[in-house]
Design a protein around this motif. Structure first.
Motif, PDB file in Angstrom:
ATOM      1  N   ARG A  30       1.096  -1.518   0.349  1.00 46.42           N
ATOM      2  CA  ARG A  30      -0.096   0.099   0.561  1.00 46.42           C
ATOM      3  C   ARG A  30       0.723   1.021   0.387  1.00 46.42           C
ATOM      4  N   ASP A  31       1.390   1.349   1.256  1.00 49.31           N
ATOM      5  CA  ASP A  31       2.450   2.377   1.303  1.00 49.31           C
ATOM      6  C   ASP A  31       3.668   2.742  -0.017  1.00 49.31           C
ATOM      7  N   LEU A  32       3.746   1.295  -0.558  1.00 50.18           N
ATOM      8  CA  LEU A  32       4.775   1.360  -1.929  1.00 50.18           C
ATOM      9  C   LEU A  32       3.664   2.030  -3.125  1.00 50.18           C
ATOM     10  N   GLY A  33       2.699   2.038  -3.177  1.00 53.05           N
ATOM     11  CA  GLY A  33       1.890   2.637  -4.403  1.00 53.05           C
ATOM     12  C   GLY A  33       1.910   0.648  -5.501  1.00 53.05           C
ATOM     13  N   GLU A  34       2.102  -0.108  -4.381  1.00 53.25           N
ATOM     14  CA  GLU A  34       1.806  -1.307  -5.158  1.00 53.25           C
ATOM     15  C   GLU A  34       0.300  -1.483  -5.152  1.00 53.25           C
ATOM     16  N   PRO A  35      -0.874  -1.597  -6.104  1.00 49.59           N
ATOM     17  CA  PRO A  35      -2.022  -1.638  -5.582  1.00 49.59           C
ATOM     18  C   PRO A  35      -2.449  -3.149  -5.771  1.00 49.59           C
ATOM     19  N   GLU A  36      -2.009  -3.972  -6.519  1.00 52.48           N
ATOM     20  CA  GLU A  36      -2.414  -5.006  -7.435  1.00 52.48           C
ATOM     21  C   GLU A  36      -1.663  -6.354  -5.945  1.00 52.48           C
ATOM     22  N   GLN A  37      -0.590  -5.827  -5.469  1.00 50.79           N
ATOM     23  CA  GLN A  37       0.246  -6.106  -4.843  1.00 50.79           C
ATOM     24  C   GLN A  37      -0.483  -6.407  -2.966  1.00 50.79           C
ATOM     25  N   ALA A  38      -0.971  -5.457  -2.875  1.00 50.71           N
ATOM     26  CA  ALA A  38      -1.853  -4.974  -1.444  1.00 50.71           C
ATOM     27  C   ALA A  38      -2.872  -5.866  -1.427  1.00 50.71           C
ATOM     28  N   ARG A  39      -3.242  -5.791  -2.916  1.00 45.29           N
ATOM     29  CA  ARG A  39      -4.916  -6.315  -2.698  1.00 45.29           C
ATOM     30  C   ARG A  39      -4.824  -7.560  -2.760  1.00 45.29           C
ATOM     31  N   GLN A  40      -3.281  -8.561  -2.944  1.00 45.01           N
ATOM     32  CA  GLN A  40      -3.053 -10.326  -3.176  1.00 45.01           C
ATOM     33  C   GLN A  40      -2.922 -10.668  -1.073  1.00 45.01           C
ATOM     34  N   GLN A  41      -2.128  -9.173  -0.679  1.00 46.57           N
ATOM     35  CA  GLN A  41      -1.875  -9.989   0.626  1.00 46.57           C
ATOM     36  C   GLN A  41      -2.735  -9.615   1.411  1.00 46.57           C
ATOM     37  N   ALA A  42      -3.587  -8.638   1.754  1.00 47.54           N
ATOM     38  CA  ALA A  42      -4.377  -8.492   2.170  1.00 47.54           C
ATOM     39  C   ALA A  42      -5.630  -9.174   2.280  1.00 47.54           C
ATOM     40  N   GLU A  43      -6.306 -10.361   0.666  1.00 49.88           N
ATOM     41  CA  GLU A  43      -6.818 -11.420   0.768  1.00 49.88           C
ATOM     42  C   GLU A  43      -6.297 -12.395   1.181  1.00 49.88           C
ATOM     43  N   GLU A  44      -4.932 -12.952   1.563  1.00 53.98           N
ATOM     44  CA  GLU A  44      -4.895 -13.504   1.682  1.00 53.98           C
ATOM     45  C   GLU A  44      -4.848 -13.990   3.449  1.00 53.98           C
ATOM     46  N   ALA A  45      -4.346 -12.474   4.468  1.00 51.49           N
ATOM     47  CA  ALA A  45      -4.038 -11.880   5.619  1.00 51.49           C
ATOM     48  C   ALA A  45      -5.969 -12.615   5.687  1.00 51.49           C
ATOM     49  N   LEU A  46      -7.340 -12.310   4.835  1.00 51.86           N
ATOM     50  CA  LEU A  46      -8.503 -12.488   5.432  1.00 51.86           C
ATOM     51  C   LEU A  46      -8.331 -14.289   5.460  1.00 51.86           C
ATOM     52  N   ARG A  47      -8.033 -14.692   4.193  1.00 52.05           N
ATOM     53  CA  ARG A  47      -8.180 -16.486   4.448  1.00 52.05           C
ATOM     54  C   ARG A  47      -7.878 -17.186   5.138  1.00 52.05           C
ATOM     55  N   GLY A  48      -6.639 -16.199   6.393  1.00 44.59           N
ATOM     56  CA  GLY A  48      -5.536 -17.093   7.301  1.00 44.59           C
ATOM     57  C   GLY A  48      -6.522 -16.573   8.231  1.00 44.59           C
ATOM     58  N   LEU A  49      -7.017 -15.235   8.410  1.00 41.83           N
ATOM     59  CA  LEU A  49      -7.746 -15.132  10.125  1.00 41.83           C
ATOM     60  C   LEU A  49      -8.880 -15.596  10.532  1.00 41.83           C
ATOM     61  N   PRO A  50      -8.422 -15.731  11.648  1.00 38.25           N
ATOM     62  CA  PRO A  50      -9.969 -16.845  12.979  1.00 38.25           C
ATOM     63  C   PRO A  50     -11.006 -15.174  12.493  1.00 38.25           C
ATOM     64  N   GLU A  51     -12.231 -15.695  13.111  1.00 41.32           N
ATOM     65  CA  GLU A  51     -13.331 -15.128  13.139  1.00 41.32           C
ATOM     66  C   GLU A  51     -12.935 -14.581  14.387  1.00 41.32           C
ATOM     67  N   GLU A  52     -12.520 -14.823  15.253  1.00 37.36           N
ATOM     68  CA  GLU A  52     -12.885 -14.265  16.681  1.00 37.36           C
ATOM     69  C   GLU A  52     -11.275 -13.152  17.082  1.00 37.36           C
ATOM     70  N   ARG A  53     -10.510 -12.640  15.789  1.00 40.95           N
ATOM     71  CA  ARG A  53      -9.593 -11.837  15.864  1.00 40.95           C
ATOM     72  C   ARG A  53     -10.836 -10.224  14.806  1.00 40.95           C
ATOM     73  N   VAL A  54     -11.305  -9.736  16.201  1.00 44.58           N
ATOM     74  CA  VAL A  54     -12.052  -8.843  14.609  1.00 44.58           C
ATOM     75  C   VAL A  54     -11.664  -8.059  14.297  1.00 44.58           C
ATOM     76  N   ARG A  55     -10.326  -6.888  15.334  1.00 39.07           N
ATOM     77  CA  ARG A  55     -10.242  -5.881  15.152  1.00 39.07           C
ATOM     78  C   ARG A  55      -8.415  -6.460  13.882  1.00 39.07           C
ATOM     79  N   ARG A  56      -8.303  -7.489  13.956  1.00 39.11           N
ATOM     80  CA  ARG A  56      -7.249  -7.494  13.192  1.00 39.11           C
ATOM     81  C   ARG A  56      -8.840  -7.777  11.540  1.00 39.11           C
ATOM     82  N   ARG A  57      -9.259  -8.296  11.325  1.00 35.62           N
ATOM     83  CA  ARG A  57      -9.867  -8.346  10.409  1.00 35.62           C
ATOM     84  C   ARG A  57     -11.123  -7.099  10.331  1.00 35.62           C
ATOM     85  N   ALA A  58     -11.331  -6.867  10.564  1.00 39.62           N
ATOM     86  CA  ALA A  58     -11.444  -4.826  10.352  1.00 39.62           C
ATOM     87  C   ALA A  58     -10.653  -4.721   9.383  1.00 39.62           C
ATOM     88  N   ILE A  59      -8.901  -4.769   9.772  1.00 42.36           N
ATOM     89  CA  ILE A  59      -8.136  -3.763   9.378  1.00 42.36           C
ATOM     90  C   ILE A  59      -7.873  -4.421   8.567  1.00 42.36           C
TER      91      ILE A  59
END
Length: 462
Positions: A364-393
């Motif tokens: 995100r900070d390097l202005g590389e949105p496609e890579q940022a999107r991929q990494q954010a999606e990977e994070a959401l796939r792996g984050l447990p549902e109870e990690r509500v704040r982390r999932r929101a971020i």
């Protein structure tokens, strides 16, 4: 009638010495103070005559002493207290609570207990002060060069045993779960009262060497958590005090690995939030150097990820990518031996999803949105549902990447999911990410989907 004699002011020799050390002229210091004040929303109009009056012993009013100390600290590259500039009255002197990396174990106990007492008392000076970059970096230098504490055992007060340490750890684990689910706004007051009413008594008790080391380790963890919760409730000035003391308590525990964690996971993230990218990389490298050979690969992965974020904020693509590769390699090494038992409890949360979240920030900070999107999606796939704040971020990181790709409709839909998650929390961090996302939508404010999203936000805010 005779004139009433004036009370002679004493020249401020401390301020004079610091100005000389900094190599500032009176006019130069006045400019620095005015600029520093402007950053804090103050319209200061000091000039060289004002500085001359300070040197003659005049005390400026309000927040000015703190701004003067910060301006000199920036020039000198270290923390400067109000006491050092000769402008400490009772309240201002107290504002140094929690800001020192004590050279002794006894001093560390006294300082952290005073911090807890002051926090419970809701003293304004704790959270009202700003965070100077040097206030984050200087303790890391103390930690790097300070030798281990030879002895922590005490023979005064009530006996403290390993069962007491276990109780502190169990309490910490329970609080962590509540914090993940509901945000720090709901649970931080409980933590601070527990530290002040129970844990302070344990530190002041009687314990043998091995128990003392375990006690300091457990208290360091809970103190760091209280610092993180201060960040999550919008109190950065208070968070830095808790982080400095957590670092000192880790030193008393003889735990260099956890000390590195405080630098890389806590102080560096605070520096990121405050927009100090050079300090992020400095703190992460200090963690790597100070804990070298004493951390498992999973912790090393976190330290490298923190460094990658600092380089990304500086726009240094090559350095950020290199640190990210080292982070991935270290995490792969850790996951290749899942049953090794190498990982301390405080680092087990750092998995592929957490690393993906960190790297999404970098892209995100390097202005590389496609890579940022991929990494954010990977994070959401792996984050447990109870990690509500982390999932929101992570959801807001994904929405931000979609805005950067100019897919505004998808961004608004993703942002709506994040707002729903935030509605379950009391988290200042989550709100800051939402504010950043909304600012990025501003160029598209006339589009119907953005107007609809903003209308939802108004309902959320209400």
């Amino acid at each position: 009638m005779a004139a009433r004699p004036l009370v002679a002011r004493q020249p401020n020799e401390r301020l004079q010495a610091l100005i000389q050390e900094a190599g500032c002229s009176n006019a130069g210091l006045a400019r620095r103070v005015n600029m520093c004040g402007a950053e804090h929303g103050l319209d200061l109009r000091y000039d060289k005559t004002s500085v001359a009056r300070w040197l003659r012993g005049q005390q400026p009013r309000g927040r000015a002493p703190g701004i003067i100390a910060e301006a000199l600290g920036r020039k000198l590259g270290r923390t400067v207290t109000i006491d050092e500039i000769g402008m400490a009255n009772g309240k201002n002197l107290a504002s140094g609570v929690g800001m020192q990396f004590s050279p002794t174990v006894l001093g560390a106990i006294e300082q952290v207990c005073e911090l807890w007492r002051s926090d419970v008392g809701r003293r304004d000076f704790l959270g009202g002060t700003t965070v100077a970059a040097s206030a984050l970096v200087e303790p890391s230098r103390d930690w790097l060069i300070t030798g281990p504490d030879a002895q922590v055992a005490r023979s005064a007060g009530a006996r403290v045993g390993l069962s007491d340490v276990a109780a502190v750890r169990a309490t910490t684990d329970a609080i962590v779960e509540l914090d993940h689910r509901y945000g720090s706004g709901h649970v931080r007051p409980v933590v601070v009262h527990y530290l002040n009413s129970v844990v302070s008594g344990l530190l002041a008790g009687s314990y043998r060497e091995s128990v003392g080391r375990e006690l300091f380790a457990a208290v360091a963890r809970l103190t760091e958590l209280a610092g993180y919760m201060a960040v999550d409730t919008g109190q950065a000035g208070l968070a830095q005090r808790y982080y400095i003391q957590a670092l000192r308590l880790a030193q008393a525990a003889g735990d260099r690995a956890y000390g590195g964690y405080v630098l890389a996971a806590s102080m560096s993230h605070l520096a990121a939030q405050l927009g100090n990218p050079r300090e992020i990389a400095q703190l992460a490298r200090a963690a790597q150097e100070g804990a070298r050979g004493q951390v498992p690969p999973r912790a090393e992965a976190m330290f490298q990820a923190a460094e990658a974020r600092g380089h990304a904020l500086l726009g240094d693509v090559r350095a950020s990518q290199a640190a990210a590769v080292r982070a991935r390699d270290a995490l792969e090494q850790a996951e290749a031996r899942p049953d090794s038992g190498d990982d301390p409890h405080w680092i087990t949360h750092f998995d592929r999803a957490y690393l993906a979240d960190e790297l999404a920030h970098c892209h995100r900070d390097l202005g590389e949105p496609e890579q940022a999107r991929q990494q954010a999606e990977e994070a959401l796939r792996g984050l447990p549902e109870e990690r509500v704040r982390r999932r929101a971020i992570a959801t807001l990181l994904l929405a931000t990447a979609q805005v950067q790709q100019r897919d505004v409709e998808a961004a608004c839909h993703t942002g709506t999911r994040a707002v729903e998650l935030l509605g379950r929390l009391r988290s200042n961090r989550g709100t800051e990410y939402l504010d950043d996302f909304q600012q990025r939508l501003e160029p598209y404010r006339e589009e119907p989907v953005v107007r609809e999203f903003n209308a939802r936000l108004e309902v959320y805010a209400a």
